[in-house]
Design a protein around this motif. Structure first.
Motif, PDB file in Angstrom:
ATOM      1  N   ALA A 101      48.566  42.018  54.679  1.00  0.00           N
ATOM      2  CA  ALA A 101      47.569  41.354  53.828  1.00  0.00           C
ATOM      3  C   ALA A 101      46.504  42.340  53.359  1.00  0.00           C
ATOM      4  CB  ALA A 101      46.915  40.196  54.580  1.00  0.00           C
ATOM      5  N   GLU A 102      46.086  43.235  54.250  1.00  0.00           N
ATOM      6  CA  GLU A 102      45.099  44.257  53.859  1.00  0.00           C
ATOM      7  C   GLU A 102      45.677  45.187  52.804  1.00  0.00           C
ATOM      8  OE1 GLU A 102      42.369  45.120  57.781  1.00  0.00           O
ATOM      9  OE2 GLU A 102      44.483  45.678  57.888  1.00  0.00           O
ATOM     10  N   LYS A 103      46.921  45.607  52.997  1.00  0.00           N
ATOM     11  CA  LYS A 103      47.574  46.480  52.014  1.00  0.00           C
ATOM     12  C   LYS A 103      47.725  45.772  50.675  1.00  0.00           C
ATOM     13  CE  LYS A 103      50.029  49.485  55.174  1.00  0.00           C
ATOM     14  NZ  LYS A 103      51.221  50.229  55.488  1.00  0.00           N
ATOM     15  N   GLN A 104      48.085  44.507  50.714  1.00  0.00           N
ATOM     16  CA  GLN A 104      48.239  43.740  49.478  1.00  0.00           C
ATOM     17  C   GLN A 104      46.907  43.623  48.738  1.00  0.00           C
ATOM     18  OE1 GLN A 104      49.596  39.659  49.971  1.00  0.00           O
ATOM     19  NE2 GLN A 104      50.793  39.836  48.085  1.00  0.00           N
ATOM     20  N   ALA A 105      45.824  43.422  49.458  1.00  0.00           N
ATOM     21  CA  ALA A 105      44.497  43.327  48.836  1.00  0.00           C
ATOM     22  C   ALA A 105      44.098  44.657  48.204  1.00  0.00           C
ATOM     23  CB  ALA A 105      43.461  42.891  49.868  1.00  0.00           C
ATOM     24  N   ILE A 106      44.410  45.742  48.863  1.00  0.00           N
ATOM     25  CA  ILE A 106      44.098  47.078  48.336  1.00  0.00           C
ATOM     26  C   ILE A 106      44.925  47.355  47.077  1.00  0.00           C
ATOM     27  CG2 ILE A 106      44.407  49.548  48.823  1.00  0.00           C
ATOM     28  CD1 ILE A 106      43.450  48.892  51.721  1.00  0.00           C
ATOM     29  N   GLU A 107      46.197  47.009  47.116  1.00  0.00           N
ATOM     30  CA  GLU A 107      47.057  47.195  45.940  1.00  0.00           C
ATOM     31  C   GLU A 107      46.578  46.338  44.767  1.00  0.00           C
ATOM     32  OE1 GLU A 107      50.909  46.297  47.543  1.00  0.00           O
ATOM     33  OE2 GLU A 107      51.058  48.242  48.553  1.00  0.00           O
ATOM     34  N   ALA A 108      46.137  45.128  45.066  1.00  0.00           N
ATOM     35  CA  ALA A 108      45.631  44.244  44.010  1.00  0.00           C
ATOM     36  C   ALA A 108      44.368  44.831  43.376  1.00  0.00           C
ATOM     37  CB  ALA A 108      45.347  42.853  44.581  1.00  0.00           C
ATOM     38  N   ARG A 109      43.494  45.407  44.182  1.00  0.00           N
ATOM     39  CA  ARG A 109      42.272  46.020  43.642  1.00  0.00           C
ATOM     40  C   ARG A 109      42.618  47.248  42.805  1.00  0.00           C
ATOM     41  NH1 ARG A 109      37.936  49.553  46.440  1.00  0.00           N
ATOM     42  NH2 ARG A 109      36.380  49.671  44.802  1.00  0.00           N
ATOM     43  N   ALA A 110      43.581  48.049  43.266  1.00  0.00           N
ATOM     44  CA  ALA A 110      43.977  49.242  42.508  1.00  0.00           C
ATOM     45  C   ALA A 110      44.529  48.857  41.139  1.00  0.00           C
ATOM     46  CB  ALA A 110      45.008  50.049  43.294  1.00  0.00           C
ATOM     47  N   LEU A 111      45.145  47.702  41.044  1.00  0.00           N
ATOM     48  CA  LEU A 111      45.642  47.201  39.765  1.00  0.00           C
ATOM     49  C   LEU A 111      44.518  46.560  38.951  1.00  0.00           C
ATOM     50  CD1 LEU A 111      47.916  46.466  37.762  1.00  0.00           C
ATOM     51  CD2 LEU A 111      48.355  44.431  39.177  1.00  0.00           C
ATOM     52  N   ALA A 112      43.632  45.852  39.604  1.00  0.00           N
ATOM     53  CA  ALA A 112      42.575  45.098  38.910  1.00  0.00           C
ATOM     54  C   ALA A 112      41.614  46.004  38.139  1.00  0.00           C
ATOM     55  CB  ALA A 112      41.801  44.239  39.906  1.00  0.00           C
ATOM     56  N   VAL A 113      41.328  47.184  38.665  1.00  0.00           N
ATOM     57  CA  VAL A 113      40.356  48.069  38.005  1.00  0.00           C
ATOM     58  C   VAL A 113      40.841  48.498  36.618  1.00  0.00           C
ATOM     59  CG1 VAL A 113      39.124  50.271  38.143  1.00  0.00           C
ATOM     60  CG2 VAL A 113      39.283  48.816  40.165  1.00  0.00           C
ATOM     61  N   PRO A 114      42.046  49.052  36.461  1.00  0.00           N
ATOM     62  CA  PRO A 114      42.479  49.425  35.105  1.00  0.00           C
ATOM     63  C   PRO A 114      42.752  48.220  34.206  1.00  0.00           C
ATOM     64  CG  PRO A 114      44.234  49.878  36.675  1.00  0.00           C
ATOM     65  CD  PRO A 114      43.012  49.507  37.475  1.00  0.00           C
ATOM     66  N   VAL A 115      43.160  47.088  34.788  1.00  0.00           N
ATOM     67  CA  VAL A 115      43.342  45.881  33.982  1.00  0.00           C
ATOM     68  C   VAL A 115      42.008  45.487  33.365  1.00  0.00           C
ATOM     69  CG1 VAL A 115      43.784  43.382  34.113  1.00  0.00           C
ATOM     70  CG2 VAL A 115      45.402  44.994  35.141  1.00  0.00           C
ATOM     71  N   LEU A 116      40.960  45.495  34.170  1.00  0.00           N
ATOM     72  CA  LEU A 116      39.621  45.174  33.670  1.00  0.00           C
ATOM     73  C   LEU A 116      39.230  46.127  32.544  1.00  0.00           C
ATOM     74  CD1 LEU A 116      36.845  43.708  33.859  1.00  0.00           C
ATOM     75  CD2 LEU A 116      36.198  45.496  35.488  1.00  0.00           C
ATOM     76  N   LEU A 117      39.529  47.397  32.704  1.00  0.00           N
ATOM     77  CA  LEU A 117      39.165  48.377  31.681  1.00  0.00           C
ATOM     78  C   LEU A 117      39.879  48.095  30.364  1.00  0.00           C
ATOM     79  CD1 LEU A 117      37.483  50.795  30.927  1.00  0.00           C
ATOM     80  CD2 LEU A 117      39.263  52.271  31.892  1.00  0.00           C
ATOM     81  N   VAL A 118      41.150  47.773  30.406  1.00  0.00           N
ATOM     82  CA  VAL A 118      41.877  47.418  29.176  1.00  0.00           C
ATOM     83  C   VAL A 118      41.221  46.205  28.530  1.00  0.00           C
ATOM     84  CG1 VAL A 118      44.068  46.599  28.198  1.00  0.00           C
ATOM     85  CG2 VAL A 118      44.091  48.392  29.949  1.00  0.00           C
ATOM     86  N   GLU A 119      40.908  45.199  29.328  1.00  0.00           N
ATOM     87  CA  GLU A 119      40.309  43.967  28.799  1.00  0.00           C
ATOM     88  C   GLU A 119      38.941  44.213  28.180  1.00  0.00           C
ATOM     89  OE1 GLU A 119      42.360  40.849  31.979  1.00  0.00           O
ATOM     90  OE2 GLU A 119      40.397  41.724  32.432  1.00  0.00           O
ATOM     91  N   VAL A 120      38.115  44.984  28.856  1.00  0.00           N
ATOM     92  CA  VAL A 120      36.768  45.257  28.339  1.00  0.00           C
ATOM     93  C   VAL A 120      36.852  46.089  27.065  1.00  0.00           C
ATOM     94  CG1 VAL A 120      34.560  46.408  28.806  1.00  0.00           C
ATOM     95  CG2 VAL A 120      35.612  44.983  30.565  1.00  0.00           C
ATOM     96  N   CYS A 121      37.718  47.087  27.036  1.00  0.00           N
ATOM     97  CA  CYS A 121      37.891  47.889  25.814  1.00  0.00           C
ATOM     98  C   CYS A 121      38.295  46.991  24.650  1.00  0.00           C
ATOM     99  CB  CYS A 121      38.926  48.990  26.026  1.00  0.00           C
ATOM    100  SG  CYS A 121      38.370  50.345  27.069  1.00  0.00           S
ATOM    101  N   HIS A 122      39.229  46.105  24.877  1.00  0.00           N
ATOM    102  CA  HIS A 122      39.680  45.174  23.840  1.00  0.00           C
ATOM    103  C   HIS A 122      38.512  44.326  23.353  1.00  0.00           C
ATOM    104  CE1 HIS A 122      41.429  41.254  22.592  1.00  0.00           C
ATOM    105  NE2 HIS A 122      42.245  42.047  21.900  1.00  0.00           N
ATOM    106  N   ASP A 123      37.770  43.773  24.271  1.00  0.00           N
ATOM    107  CA  ASP A 123      36.621  42.931  23.930  1.00  0.00           C
ATOM    108  C   ASP A 123      35.579  43.708  23.128  1.00  0.00           C
ATOM    109  OD1 ASP A 123      34.888  40.545  24.182  1.00  0.00           O
ATOM    110  OD2 ASP A 123      33.713  41.841  25.497  1.00  0.00           O
ATOM    111  N   TYR A 124      35.262  44.914  23.569  1.00  0.00           N
ATOM    112  CA  TYR A 124      34.273  45.739  22.871  1.00  0.00           C
ATOM    113  C   TYR A 124      34.762  46.099  21.463  1.00  0.00           C
ATOM    114  CZ  TYR A 124      31.411  46.550  27.106  1.00  0.00           C
ATOM    115  OH  TYR A 124      30.591  46.425  28.199  1.00  0.00           O
ATOM    116  N   ILE A 125      36.041  46.422  21.341  1.00  0.00           N
ATOM    117  CA  ILE A 125      36.604  46.762  20.025  1.00  0.00           C
ATOM    118  C   ILE A 125      36.466  45.583  19.069  1.00  0.00           C
ATOM    119  CG2 ILE A 125      38.791  47.211  18.809  1.00  0.00           C
ATOM    120  CD1 ILE A 125      39.521  49.018  21.269  1.00  0.00           C
ATOM    121  N   LEU A 126      36.774  44.389  19.537  1.00  0.00           N
ATOM    122  CA  LEU A 126      36.629  43.207  18.684  1.00  0.00           C
ATOM    123  C   LEU A 126      35.174  43.007  18.265  1.00  0.00           C
ATOM    124  CD1 LEU A 126      39.003  40.613  20.408  1.00  0.00           C
ATOM    125  CD2 LEU A 126      39.455  42.021  18.386  1.00  0.00           C
TER     126      LEU A 126
END
Length: 193
Positions: A101-126
């Motif tokens: 469960a700890e490893k899964q949470a860490i992997e989820a966070r490692a994915l969440a950070v770049p996902v957030l960046l893509v989303e914010v870039c998209h939002d800012y571009i619009l």
């Protein structure tokens, strides 16, 4: 030697750190720095849309709203978040006592950070694209530079997403955002005509 956060480094030191054979900063931090620079360039264009005629037309109010929306400091903090997430991910590879469960949470966070960046870039571009018709025409090119920097940052962040093995649905959703960004860039470069 204590680690220095991206947001506290001078640009030259950050670039030298990025070029070094070390785990962080890495591609995610580079993407976040690019997003920060793009946000700052567009903010500058909005700051120059404060002339008397801009105030009279309502453009100055729209410019201030854009300045308030584009948080280039947030993008620098994303670089720090990426480094922390990667450090945790590395730790999870070596820690034999860590629970699944700890490893899964860490992997989820490692994915969440770049996902957030893509989303914010998209939002800012619009947001920047919507502002372009009201932008001071003498500095519109800087707002467009902001869009292109953010677009590059979004694509770079997507590469970090891919290395973190996203679910197929998430991958497709992010591809859709990138395609929308590409269309905006193509229109700015007059490549769609």
């Amino acid at each position: 030697m204590a680690a220095t956060t991206t947001s506290a480094q001078q640009l030259g030191k950050f670039v030298a750190s990025l070029a070094a054979k070390q785990s962080t900063p890495g591609g995610g931090a580079a993407a976040a720095l690019g997003a920060s620079i793009g946000s700052a360039a567009a903010s500058m264009a909005a700051a120059y849309t404060q002339r008397k005629k801009d105030k009279e037309s309502g453009a100055a109010e729209k410019a201030q709203a854009l300045i308030d929306r584009l948080d280039f400091g947030k993008m620098l903090r994303v670089a720090d978040d990426d480094a922390a997430a990667y450090a945790d991910l590395q730790r999870s590879w070596k820690d034999t006592e860590m629970t699944a469960a700890e490893k899964q949470a860490i992997e989820a966070r490692a994915l969440a950070v770049p996902v957030l960046l893509v989303e914010v870039c998209h939002d800012y571009i619009l947001s920047i694209q919507a502002f372009l018709p009201d932008c001071n025409p003498n500095i519109t090119s800087d707002a467009k530079v902001g869009i292109h920097q953010l677009a590059g940052a979004a694509r770079a962040a997507y590469q970090t997403v891919l290395v973190n093995s996203p679910p197929k649905e998430e991958k497709e959703r992010l591809k859709g955002l990138l395609l929308e960004i590409r269309k905006i860039e193509d229109s700015l470069l007059e490549m769609d005509s």
